[in-house]
Design an enzyme around this catalytic site. Structure first.
Site, short mmCIF file in Angstrom:
data_model
loop_
_atom_site.label_atom_id
_atom_site.label_comp_id
_atom_site.label_asym_id
_atom_site.label_seq_id
_atom_site.Cartn_x
_atom_site.Cartn_y
_atom_site.Cartn_z
N CYS A 34 0.83 -1.20 0.00
CA CYS A 34 0.00 0.00 0.00
C CYS A 34 0.86 1.26 0.00
CB CYS A 34 -0.88 0.04 1.24
SG CYS A 34 -1.99 -1.34 1.38
N ARG A 36 5.36 0.47 -6.58
CA ARG A 36 5.24 -0.44 -5.44
C ARG A 36 4.22 -1.55 -5.69
NH1 ARG A 36 6.57 2.35 -0.33
NH2 ARG A 36 4.81 1.42 0.74
N TRP A 87 -2.74 -2.53 -1.78
CA TRP A 87 -2.24 -3.84 -2.22
C TRP A 87 -2.89 -4.81 -1.25
CZ3 TRP A 87 1.63 -7.73 -0.96
CH2 TRP A 87 2.10 -8.44 -2.07
N ASN A 126 -1.62 1.68 5.83
CA ASN A 126 -0.72 0.67 5.30
C ASN A 126 -0.28 -0.18 6.48
OD1 ASN A 126 1.26 -0.82 4.03
ND2 ASN A 126 2.73 0.87 3.93
N GLY A 127 -0.31 -1.50 6.33
CA GLY A 127 0.08 -2.39 7.43
C GLY A 127 -1.03 -3.40 7.68
N GLU A 184 20.94 -21.70 -3.53
CA GLU A 184 20.39 -20.36 -3.73
C GLU A 184 21.52 -19.32 -3.82
OE1 GLU A 184 17.76 -19.19 -4.66
OE2 GLU A 184 17.75 -17.10 -4.01
N LYS A 234 22.25 -16.95 -7.04
CA LYS A 234 22.30 -15.49 -6.97
C LYS A 234 23.57 -14.99 -7.65
CE LYS A 234 19.10 -14.76 -6.31
NZ LYS A 234 17.89 -15.44 -5.97
N GLU A 273 23.51 -15.54 -11.61
CA GLU A 273 22.54 -14.80 -12.42
C GLU A 273 22.83 -13.29 -12.48
OE1 GLU A 273 18.44 -15.03 -11.13
OE2 GLU A 273 19.03 -14.97 -9.02
N HIS A 289 33.03 -36.88 -4.43
CA HIS A 289 32.53 -37.67 -5.57
C HIS A 289 32.68 -36.93 -6.88
CE1 HIS A 289 30.97 -40.65 -2.76
NE2 HIS A 289 30.60 -39.61 -2.02
N LYS A 316 11.65 -11.20 -15.07
CA LYS A 316 11.16 -11.31 -13.68
C LYS A 316 10.14 -12.43 -13.58
CE LYS A 316 10.84 -10.33 -9.40
NZ LYS A 316 11.88 -10.99 -8.61
C1 F6R Z 1 16.07 -16.29 -9.25
C2 F6R Z 1 14.68 -16.13 -9.64
C3 F6R Z 1 14.02 -17.23 -10.39
C4 F6R Z 1 12.58 -17.43 -9.89
C5 F6R Z 1 11.85 -18.45 -10.78
C6 F6R Z 1 10.47 -18.75 -10.25
O1 F6R Z 1 16.54 -15.20 -8.56
O2 F6R Z 1 14.09 -15.14 -9.36
O3 F6R Z 1 14.74 -18.41 -10.31
O4 F6R Z 1 12.62 -17.86 -8.57
O5 F6R Z 1 11.77 -17.97 -12.09
O6 F6R Z 1 9.70 -17.61 -10.22
P1 F6R Z 1 8.38 -17.51 -9.35
O7 F6R Z 1 8.78 -17.63 -7.93
O8 F6R Z 1 7.81 -16.18 -9.70
O9 F6R Z 1 7.50 -18.65 -9.76
#
Ligand code: F6R
Length: 606
Positions: free
Chosen positions: A2, A27, A74, A98-99, A479, A483, A486, A502, A601
């Site tokens: 929000c 946002r 939101w 908001n909250g 993970e 990070k 990518e 191995h 994204k």
């Molecule tokens: C990595 C990343 C991707 C998403 C993947 C799934 O930083 O963002 O690996 O995690 O594309 O996306 P969602 O979670 O939106 O289904």
């Protein structure tokens, strides 16, 4: 998330507020509303959808006045709709919020008994009603506001108007709110970008601050009514910097937002006194009949599933199978009608995850999604949905979505455990106490950012990285490696530490940094043996652990001691320095951190 904006000055408020709302659009939101005060009446406009829809409805010269509030919503409680959009009004009091108000159900029940009627499904609507309740008892408007704030449990940033007096009140607790100081005019906003084109002088309100705008002056008090002073900060932010809250990239902002994102995800759900988790939004069939749990997702969300397997199996003793959505959909998984399939997705639009969910539904499984985006396909199509309240994630590399996903999975374990009878109220209470400490511990880790940046400088020229961890730390290192690759385009591979011998051990030489995540738990000694093997091959170790151990620490290249927590929650903490390490390396290399090459994204195609 929000967004709140407010104006008190000598110009027409409507255009100023609509423009400010537009500047908060980044946002994310699903509806918008405005309230303008003029000579003892308040005009309210609300629309589902875009700010432009609201603008069309109100910017026709009819909403005239020099004092007002506006809001983008939101949704968290109640679907996106006009009736749930803010502002909400009771009597002569108008509120934007908001909250999350945790005790709104109890408050609403009491207010209804007194004859108050409610028009929306929101938690927010109790606030103006409660203020009216106190005014009806003979309190002044400001005293009624203070009494109300004291009764609210949860988080709030609030803008409040009283139709009968020309006063605007702003108050905050655990949700951000700033005051913009102009020339003979004042603004309030959730975030600086909303008003940075109007002023660069800000008061950053603190928890329990109440700002009162009257006769074009502002005074600050606390909820006890005592006068307080706050400094006016002059910032030199560009528009783009303001949008990122002063951070260079959205990713960095989102990493730093994690303590708040987790607090918001817990809010309203953890019932410490009762030793219970309240997921009123889900409607699972008889949990005692669950035969098996599936956890299916892609990328970072899949890593959250792998962590979920550890959390669920260790505590619920139900078999859990994790799968990558693109694999699940094309094999013949043996799914039956007593299975629970959990899909995890930040965007709620990942094509493979949607397909996997459909496949499992066809086979009769009950589907539960953990999702960050309201109204998304996965949120809509699953039998039940639990939202992570991370707020919009804009950086392509997922950070705060991941840690809020694990927080939801942890709460879901407690929820199921209680219903299955494997955890009692005291067990749940003990676990709640641990997760409540996470935001603060995370903050301590974020304060280590400068030394992690130093480490990044040291290793940024390396061509390959290896990441190792055991048990629940294996998905964490997966993970961490994801990070790094990518956003920095450096090759990084993660293995379960026991697998090193191995194969991957062949890679180790003095050029190869090896990142270990190894808190002192049941596998620590085993991982120490792996570290010895790296040291004897002159590999460089970067260790993230949770206790001092000079024996090992004096022989590794770099080490960081993080705050400790219970096993199930360690990934939420230990992933943070891995996110920061990846971020700083990428930033030093000058890559496009928020929009790395070839990535999107939301992956809406196979
Ligand atoms: C990595 C990343 C991707 C998403 C993947 C799934 O930083 O963002 O690996 O995690 O594309 O996306 P969602 O979670 O939106 O289904």
């Amino acid at each position: 998330m929000c967004g709140i904006v407010g104006y008190s000055g000598n110009s027409e408020a409507c255009d100023i507020l609509i423009e400010a709302l537009k500047r908060l659009e980044y946002r994310g939101y699903d509806s918008a509303g405005i309230a303008i005060w003029d000579k003892g009446t308040i005009k309210i406009g609300r629309k589902k959808g875009k700010v432009d829809e609201l603008k069309k409805a109100v910017c026709d010269g009819t909403f005239r006045g020099k004092l007002g509030l506006a809001h983008t919503r939101w949704a968290t409680h109640g679907t996106p709709s006009e009736k749930n959009a803010h502002p909400h009004k009771a009597g002569h009091v108008v509120v934007v919020h908001n909250g999350i108000i945790e005790n709104y159900i109890e408050l609403k029940k009491d207010l209804k008994k007194e004859g108050h009627t409610f028009l929306s499904d929101t938690d927010t609507e109790v606030i103006p009603h409660l203020i009216v309740h106190y005014m009806d008892k003979g309190n002044t408007f400001l005293d009624a506001v203070r009494a109300t704030l004291k009764e609210l449990k949860g988080s709030y940033a609030l803008g409040i108007l009283n139709e009968k007096e020309r006063i605007l009140v702003a108050a905050k607790k655990e949700s951000p709110l700033i005051v913009g100081v102009g020339n003979g005019e004042y603004f309030i906003a959730s975030d600086a970008p909303a008003i940075i084109n109007r002023t660069n002088r800000f008061i950053f309100l603190e928890d329990n601050d109440v700002a009162i705008f009257k006769n074009n002056t502002v005074r600050l008090i606390n909820t006890d009514g005592e006068k307080i002073e706050r400094k006016i900060h002059q910032v030199q932010w560009s528009d783009a910097m303001a949008e990122k809250g002063g951070y260079k990239h959205f990713m960095l902002k989102e990493i730093f937002e994690q303590p708040r994102a987790i607090s918001e995800t817990l809010l309203g759900r953890i019932k410490e006194e009762k030793g219970e988790i309240d997921f009123e939004e889900i409607n699972l069939p008889d949990v005692k009949k669950i035969n098996k749990i599936w956890m299916v997702a892609c990328g970072t969300s899949y890593h959250a599933c792998m962590i979920g397997k550890h959390i669920f199996e260790a505590n619920l003793r139900i078999p859990v199978e994790t799968d990558i959505a693109s694999e699940f959909r094309y094999r013949e998984p043996i799914v039956s009608k007593n299975d629970l399939l959990i899909v995890v997705s930040q965007s709620g639009e990942t094509a493979d995850t949607i397909a996997a969910m459909k496949e499992a539904k066809k086979k009769g499984a009950y589907t539960l999604s953990i999702c960050n985006v309201l109204g998304s396909t996965i949120a809509r199509d699953a039998d039940s949905v639990i939202f992570t309240h991370a707020g919009p994630e804009i950086g392509v590399a997922s950070t705060k979505a991941f840690t809020t996903q694990i927080s939801v999975i942890f709460m879901l374990m407690l929820y199921l455990g209680k219903r299955l009878g494997v955890l009692d109220s005291q067990d749940v209470r003990n676990h709640i106490l641990e997760i409540k400490k996470i935001p603060h511990k995370m903050q301590n880790i974020l304060e280590m950012a400068p030394s992690i940046e130093e480490a990044a400088r040291k290793y940024m020229q390396c061509k390959d990285f290896l990441y190792l961890g055991r048990g629940i730390h294996f998905p964490t290192v997966l993970e961490g490696a994801l990070k790094l690759k990518e956003i920095s385009y450096i090759h990084a591979e993660a293995y379960a530490a026991g697998e090193m011998k191995h194969g991957p051990i062949a890679l180790i030489d003095e050029q190869m940094p090896v990142v270990f995540v190894s808190p002192v738990d049941q596998t620590y000694k085993k991982t120490c043996s792996n570290m010895e093997e790296v040291i004897s091959r002159r590999g460089k170790i970067i260790l993230f652990t949770d206790k001092e151990d000079q024996e090992i620490h004096q022989r590794v290249d770099s080490y960081f001691v993080l705050p400790d927590t219970i096993y199930e929650l360690q990934p939420v903490l230990s992933v943070v320095p891995l996110q920061l390490l990846a971020y700083y390396i990428a930033n030093l290399l000058g890559t496009d951190v928020d929009q790395p090459r070839n990535l999107a994204k939301s992956v809406t195609v196979e």
